[in-house]
Design a protein around this motif. Structure first.
Motif, PDB file in Angstrom:
ATOM      1  N   GLY A   1       0.718  -1.280  -0.089  1.00  0.00           N
ATOM      2  CA  GLY A   1       0.101   0.025  -0.026  1.00  0.00           C
ATOM      3  C   GLY A   1       0.958   1.360   0.068  1.00  0.00           C
ATOM      4  O   GLY A   1       0.403   2.425   0.121  1.00  0.00           O
ATOM      5  N   TRP A   2       2.003   1.158  -0.308  1.00  0.00           N
ATOM      6  CA  TRP A   2       3.017   2.291  -0.185  1.00  0.00           C
ATOM      7  C   TRP A   2       2.703   2.858  -1.766  1.00  0.00           C
ATOM      8  O   TRP A   2       3.433   2.792  -2.522  1.00  0.00           O
ATOM      9  N   ILE A   3       1.740   3.737  -1.767  1.00  0.00           N
ATOM     10  CA  ILE A   3       1.418   4.600  -3.083  1.00  0.00           C
ATOM     11  C   ILE A   3       2.347   5.703  -3.072  1.00  0.00           C
ATOM     12  O   ILE A   3       2.236   6.440  -2.040  1.00  0.00           O
ATOM     13  N   GLY A   4       2.863   6.178  -4.155  1.00  0.00           N
ATOM     14  CA  GLY A   4       3.700   7.523  -3.993  1.00  0.00           C
ATOM     15  C   GLY A   4       5.171   7.333  -3.785  1.00  0.00           C
ATOM     16  O   GLY A   4       5.659   6.147  -4.074  1.00  0.00           O
ATOM     17  N   ARG A   5       5.762   8.156  -3.233  1.00  0.00           N
ATOM     18  CA  ARG A   5       7.172   8.289  -3.142  1.00  0.00           C
ATOM     19  C   ARG A   5       7.739   7.292  -1.924  1.00  0.00           C
ATOM     20  O   ARG A   5       7.005   7.438  -0.736  1.00  0.00           O
TER      21      ARG A   5
ATOM     22  N   PHE B   1      13.816   9.916   8.359  1.00  0.00           N
ATOM     23  CA  PHE B   1      12.896   9.315   9.416  1.00  0.00           C
ATOM     24  C   PHE B   1      11.947  10.401  10.159  1.00  0.00           C
ATOM     25  O   PHE B   1      11.029  10.583  10.501  1.00  0.00           O
ATOM     26  N   LYS B   2      12.800  11.833  10.012  1.00  0.00           N
ATOM     27  CA  LYS B   2      11.984  12.757  10.755  1.00  0.00           C
ATOM     28  C   LYS B   2      10.884  13.449   9.933  1.00  0.00           C
ATOM     29  O   LYS B   2      10.257  14.123  10.343  1.00  0.00           O
ATOM     30  N   GLU B   3      11.178  13.218   8.705  1.00  0.00           N
ATOM     31  CA  GLU B   3      10.140  13.703   7.441  1.00  0.00           C
ATOM     32  C   GLU B   3       9.068  12.869   7.191  1.00  0.00           C
ATOM     33  O   GLU B   3       8.297  13.150   6.443  1.00  0.00           O
ATOM     34  N   ASN B   4       8.866  11.634   8.135  1.00  0.00           N
ATOM     35  CA  ASN B   4       7.847  10.708   7.917  1.00  0.00           C
ATOM     36  C   ASN B   4       7.755  10.257   6.510  1.00  0.00           C
ATOM     37  O   ASN B   4       6.707   9.939   5.876  1.00  0.00           O
ATOM     38  N   GLU B   5       8.692  10.070   5.870  1.00  0.00           N
ATOM     39  CA  GLU B   5       8.839   9.410   4.424  1.00  0.00           C
ATOM     40  C   GLU B   5       8.762   7.773   4.826  1.00  0.00           C
ATOM     41  O   GLU B   5       9.200   7.416   6.116  1.00  0.00           O
ATOM     42  N   ASN B   6       8.278   7.221   3.687  1.00  0.00           N
ATOM     43  CA  ASN B   6       8.050   5.640   3.996  1.00  0.00           C
ATOM     44  C   ASN B   6       9.489   5.164   3.779  1.00  0.00           C
ATOM     45  O   ASN B   6      10.070   5.340   2.273  1.00  0.00           O
ATOM     46  N   VAL B   7      10.083   4.445   4.585  1.00  0.00           N
ATOM     47  CA  VAL B   7      11.485   3.980   4.420  1.00  0.00           C
ATOM     48  C   VAL B   7      11.386   2.532   4.927  1.00  0.00           C
ATOM     49  O   VAL B   7      10.938   2.067   5.840  1.00  0.00           O
ATOM     50  N   GLY B   8      12.153   1.600   3.874  1.00  0.00           N
ATOM     51  CA  GLY B   8      11.924   0.131   4.032  1.00  0.00           C
ATOM     52  C   GLY B   8      13.273  -0.513   3.667  1.00  0.00           C
ATOM     53  O   GLY B   8      13.934   0.047   2.801  1.00  0.00           O
ATOM     54  N   GLY B   9      13.549  -1.750   4.336  1.00  0.00           N
ATOM     55  CA  GLY B   9      14.737  -2.468   3.999  1.00  0.00           C
ATOM     56  C   GLY B   9      15.156  -3.554   5.011  1.00  0.00           C
ATOM     57  O   GLY B   9      14.427  -3.714   5.864  1.00  0.00           O
ATOM     58  N   PRO B  10      15.904  -4.598   4.503  1.00  0.00           N
ATOM     59  CA  PRO B  10      16.105  -5.855   5.245  1.00  0.00           C
ATOM     60  C   PRO B  10      17.356  -5.667   6.299  1.00  0.00           C
ATOM     61  O   PRO B  10      18.429  -4.719   6.044  1.00  0.00           O
ATOM     62  N   ASP B  11      17.093  -6.238   7.552  1.00  0.00           N
ATOM     63  CA  ASP B  11      18.183  -6.289   8.487  1.00  0.00           C
ATOM     64  C   ASP B  11      18.845  -5.019   8.880  1.00  0.00           C
ATOM     65  O   ASP B  11      19.986  -4.903   9.278  1.00  0.00           O
TER      66      ASP B  11
ATOM     67  N   GLY C   1      13.505   3.100  13.225  1.00  0.00           N
ATOM     68  CA  GLY C   1      12.162   3.280  12.526  1.00  0.00           C
ATOM     69  C   GLY C   1      12.041   2.840  11.256  1.00  0.00           C
ATOM     70  O   GLY C   1      10.594   2.911  10.810  1.00  0.00           O
ATOM     71  N   ILE C   2      12.801   2.078  10.779  1.00  0.00           N
ATOM     72  CA  ILE C   2      12.638   1.307   9.396  1.00  0.00           C
ATOM     73  C   ILE C   2      11.778   0.373   9.467  1.00  0.00           C
ATOM     74  O   ILE C   2      11.439  -0.286  10.419  1.00  0.00           O
ATOM     75  N   TYR C   3      10.726   0.249   8.193  1.00  0.00           N
ATOM     76  CA  TYR C   3       9.939  -0.822   8.137  1.00  0.00           C
ATOM     77  C   TYR C   3      10.736  -2.046   7.574  1.00  0.00           C
ATOM     78  O   TYR C   3      11.237  -2.030   6.599  1.00  0.00           O
ATOM     79  N   PRO C   4      10.524  -3.177   8.109  1.00  0.00           N
ATOM     80  CA  PRO C   4      11.326  -4.257   7.756  1.00  0.00           C
ATOM     81  C   PRO C   4      10.921  -5.032   6.474  1.00  0.00           C
ATOM     82  O   PRO C   4       9.504  -5.458   6.544  1.00  0.00           O
ATOM     83  N   LEU C   5      11.518  -4.960   5.499  1.00  0.00           N
ATOM     84  CA  LEU C   5      11.216  -5.500   4.279  1.00  0.00           C
ATOM     85  C   LEU C   5      12.299  -6.491   3.667  1.00  0.00           C
ATOM     86  O   LEU C   5      13.299  -6.331   3.820  1.00  0.00           O
ATOM     87  N   TYR C   6      11.591  -7.524   3.334  1.00  0.00           N
ATOM     88  CA  TYR C   6      12.694  -8.716   2.733  1.00  0.00           C
ATOM     89  C   TYR C   6      12.029  -9.041   1.395  1.00  0.00           C
ATOM     90  O   TYR C   6      10.903  -9.039   0.995  1.00  0.00           O
ATOM     91  N   PRO C   7      13.130  -9.150   0.399  1.00  0.00           N
ATOM     92  CA  PRO C   7      12.418  -9.697  -0.944  1.00  0.00           C
ATOM     93  C   PRO C   7      11.924 -11.316  -1.009  1.00  0.00           C
ATOM     94  O   PRO C   7      12.197 -12.000  -0.087  1.00  0.00           O
ATOM     95  N   LEU C   8      10.928 -11.506  -1.652  1.00  0.00           N
ATOM     96  CA  LEU C   8      10.306 -12.590  -1.920  1.00  0.00           C
ATOM     97  C   LEU C   8      10.668 -13.230  -3.370  1.00  0.00           C
ATOM     98  O   LEU C   8      10.534 -12.220  -4.355  1.00  0.00           O
TER      99      LEU C   8
END
Length: 230
Positions: free
Chosen positions: A117-121, A165-175, A182-189
């Motif tokens: 659901g991360w629409i946009g940047r 993270f201070k600007e409330n941007e959507n940020v994700g990544g693994p490990d 504050g990062i959203y944990p994302l792992y490739p499928l």
């Protein structure tokens, strides 16, 4: 009738993932995802890949002859993990007539974020070692199309990424939960790797497979030849 399948793999993070898909319907036939810590050696990695592949094929009632496309996540990420999947693909292509596809792990992570659901940047980060990180920026129009990259991938120090993270941007990544709480944990499928390769329909020759590695090559120039006294 023989089932034509795609086998997808991504071993670029601590989350090892393999998927088997039917090409025509894009139906997921079997998958396996496993967290590994610490990262195994390249030898153990290769042995583990063969075991998982055979298990998935057996569970689906298929054999290696049913695999017509092999899609790989090629990083950036774990060098041992990516190299082991590339070695498998290159070896497989010597004994079978299969197509090979290479997909950026960053693209796969963005694709997953889009489906969440991360629409946009949004921003994707991956550990580049030396307290630096791969940083990719994507724009997603909707959940039905592949996100597009807004700028070239960069390797940046942690300090320059903290403002995201201070600007409330959507940020994700693994490990990266310890480096960026504050990062959203994302792992490739692997199924995402497979879907992206089918959508892009862009195949590659075995000898052209290589990990994504953005650091400039560093080497020392050899000293001029000097004859030794006899």
């Amino acid at each position: 009738m023989s089932v034509k399948t795609l086998l997808a793999l991504d071993f670029s993070t601590s989350f090892r993932t393999v998927a088997l898909m039917e090409i025509g319907t894009r139906k997921l036939l079997a998958s396996s995802s496993k967290s590994t810590a610490p990262v195994p050696t390249s030898t153990a990695e290769a042995e583990g890949i063969h075991f998982i592949i055979n298990m998935l094929l057996n569970n689906a009632g298929l054999t290696q002859e049913n695999v017509q496309v092999l899609s790989l996540g090629i990083g950036p990420g774990s060098y041992n993990g990516v190299r082991s999947t590339i070695a498998l693909a290159q070896g497989w292509s010597l004994s079978a007539d299969i197509k090979l596809a290479a997909v950026s792990t960053l693209d796969a992570l963005s694709f997953q974020a889009n489906r969440l659901g991360w629409i946009g940047r949004h921003h994707i980060l991956v550990d580049a070692q030396r307290d630096e990180y791969y940083h990719a920026v994507y724009q997603a129009a909707d959940v039905y199309t592949l996100p597009s990259a807004l700028e070239p991938v960069q390797i940046l120090p942690k300090e320059s990424l903290l403002p995201l993270f201070k600007e409330n941007e959507n940020v994700g990544g693994p490990d990266l939960s310890e480096s960026f709480p504050g990062i959203y944990p994302l792992y490739p499928l692997a199924e995402d790797i497979g879907l992206i390769s089918l959508l892009q329909n862009n195949f590659i020759q075995p000898e052209n497979l290589s990990p994504i590695y953005l650091r400039p090559t560093q080497f020392a120039r050899a000293k001029p030849y000097r004859p030794l006294p006899i």
